[in-house]
Write a protein that holds these residues in place. Structure first.
Motif, PDB file in Angstrom:
ATOM      1  N   GLU A  67      53.555  -0.258  23.809  1.00 14.81           N
ATOM      2  CA  GLU A  67      53.674   1.199  23.841  1.00 14.81           C
ATOM      3  C   GLU A  67      54.475   1.696  22.639  1.00 14.81           C
ATOM      4  O   GLU A  67      54.146   2.730  22.040  1.00 14.81           O
ATOM      5  N   LYS A  68      55.511   0.954  22.268  1.00 15.00           N
ATOM      6  CA  LYS A  68      56.336   1.339  21.124  1.00 15.00           C
ATOM      7  C   LYS A  68      55.512   1.356  19.840  1.00 15.00           C
ATOM      8  O   LYS A  68      55.605   2.293  19.032  1.00 15.00           O
ATOM      9  N   ILE A  73      52.381   4.698  15.800  1.00 11.49           N
ATOM     10  CA  ILE A  73      51.159   5.009  15.049  1.00 11.49           C
ATOM     11  C   ILE A  73      50.726   6.445  15.334  1.00 11.49           C
ATOM     12  O   ILE A  73      50.324   7.180  14.428  1.00 11.49           O
ATOM     13  N   TYR A  74      50.817   6.853  16.604  1.00 10.62           N
ATOM     14  CA  TYR A  74      50.479   8.235  16.953  1.00 10.62           C
ATOM     15  C   TYR A  74      51.374   9.221  16.206  1.00 10.62           C
ATOM     16  O   TYR A  74      50.898  10.223  15.663  1.00 10.62           O
ATOM     17  N   GLU A  86      41.456  11.887  14.490  1.00  7.30           N
ATOM     18  CA  GLU A  86      40.774  11.158  13.415  1.00  7.30           C
ATOM     19  C   GLU A  86      41.776  10.322  12.618  1.00  7.30           C
ATOM     20  O   GLU A  86      41.492   9.181  12.235  1.00  7.30           O
ATOM     21  N   GLN A  87      42.946  10.888  12.370  1.00 11.06           N
ATOM     22  CA  GLN A  87      43.984  10.157  11.632  1.00 11.06           C
ATOM     23  C   GLN A  87      44.446   8.936  12.423  1.00 11.06           C
ATOM     24  O   GLN A  87      44.710   7.873  11.848  1.00 11.06           O
ATOM     25  N   LEU A  88      44.541   9.079  13.755  1.00 10.32           N
ATOM     26  CA  LEU A  88      44.952   7.962  14.612  1.00 10.32           C
ATOM     27  C   LEU A  88      43.963   6.805  14.504  1.00 10.32           C
ATOM     28  O   LEU A  88      44.360   5.642  14.323  1.00 10.32           O
ATOM     29  N   LEU A  92      44.635   2.984  12.899  1.00 11.22           N
ATOM     30  CA  LEU A  92      44.369   1.779  13.688  1.00 11.22           C
ATOM     31  C   LEU A  92      43.394   0.848  12.959  1.00 11.22           C
ATOM     32  O   LEU A  92      43.563  -0.367  12.955  1.00 11.22           O
ATOM     33  N   GLU A  93      42.392   1.437  12.327  1.00 11.61           N
ATOM     34  CA  GLU A  93      41.383   0.629  11.635  1.00 11.61           C
ATOM     35  C   GLU A  93      41.908   0.050  10.320  1.00 11.61           C
ATOM     36  O   GLU A  93      41.299  -0.869   9.774  1.00 11.61           O
ATOM     37  N   ARG A  94      43.015   0.560   9.834  1.00 11.99           N
ATOM     38  CA  ARG A  94      43.596   0.020   8.606  1.00 11.99           C
ATOM     39  C   ARG A  94      44.568  -1.126   8.866  1.00 11.99           C
ATOM     40  O   ARG A  94      45.079  -1.728   7.929  1.00 11.99           O
TER      41      ARG A  94
END
Length: 206
Positions: A67-68, A73-74, A86-88, A92-94
């Protein structure tokens, strides 16, 4: 290693969906959740329940991040200009483990985390053993020479159940991948419907 590695299929059953699109998922055989109460009839889910489920599904998909980690990331996605959902997805994909998984160098995102941890991956010619390492556009990700003949790697590249997305340029003969661009939600080949907008709503209210 993630704490969920030995029980990754429980995530599928908890969500009631085959979130990685794997042929061996238990959801293909039984759609109810794990445990003695898994077969209870489900009532209508509240808005909070839907938001929580969307968050747990997205978090679980990337190797069941803590969760941390996920909240961090959020928070970064929220600071960036543009649509936060979209940024989230882009952030994540990076992640390096996500790129290794997308490139089909390993069969699962859990294996990708371990693969990176154990030093089998190079980024622009330098070994990187941090799964959360943030890949940049134009970076070249490569399986280390000594690791290219590992059975895990050879089997993963032949997996028929998923394709390499077009934001990666992958050469499986050399085991290299170039990160072409940061994807949006529509670009990512999720086997199930992801709802980052509900994740944003969840964090906005909690």
């Amino acid at each position: 290693m993630t704490k969920r590695t030995s029980a990754k299929y429980k995530i599928d059953r908890r969500m009631g969906e085959n979130i990685w699109g794997r042929a061996k998922s238990p959801v293909n055989r039984r759609e109810y959740g794990p445990g003695q109460h898994g077969q209870r009839r489900k009532g209508k889910m509240s808005d909070f329940g839907l938001q929580l489920r969307a968050k747990q599904k997205l978090k679980g998909y990337y190797g069941d991040l803590t969760e941390k980690q996920f909240r961090r990331i959020y928070a970064e996605a929220e600071r960036l200009r543009g649509d936060t959902g979209e940024q989230l997805i882009g952030l994540l994909e990076r992640r390096l483990d996500a790129v290794v998984y997308r490139a089909k160098f390993v069969p699962t995102v859990f294996a990708a985390r371990q693969f990176v941890n154990h030093g089998h991956v190079l980024v622009n010619g330098k070994r990187v053993n941090i799964p959360s390492y943030r890949v940049q556009e134009g970076d070249v990700i490569e399986v280390r020479e000594k690791s290219k003949q590992m059975a895990l790697v050879l089997e993963a590249s032949q997996l028929p159940e998923r394709d390499v997305p077009d934001y990666l340029d992958v050469d499986h003969s050399k085991m290299t991948a170039s990160f072409v661009r940061t994807p949006g939600l529509a670009d990512v080949p999720y086997p199930v419907h992801m709802e980052p907008n509900l994740v944003i709503e969840y964090y906005a209210q909690n």
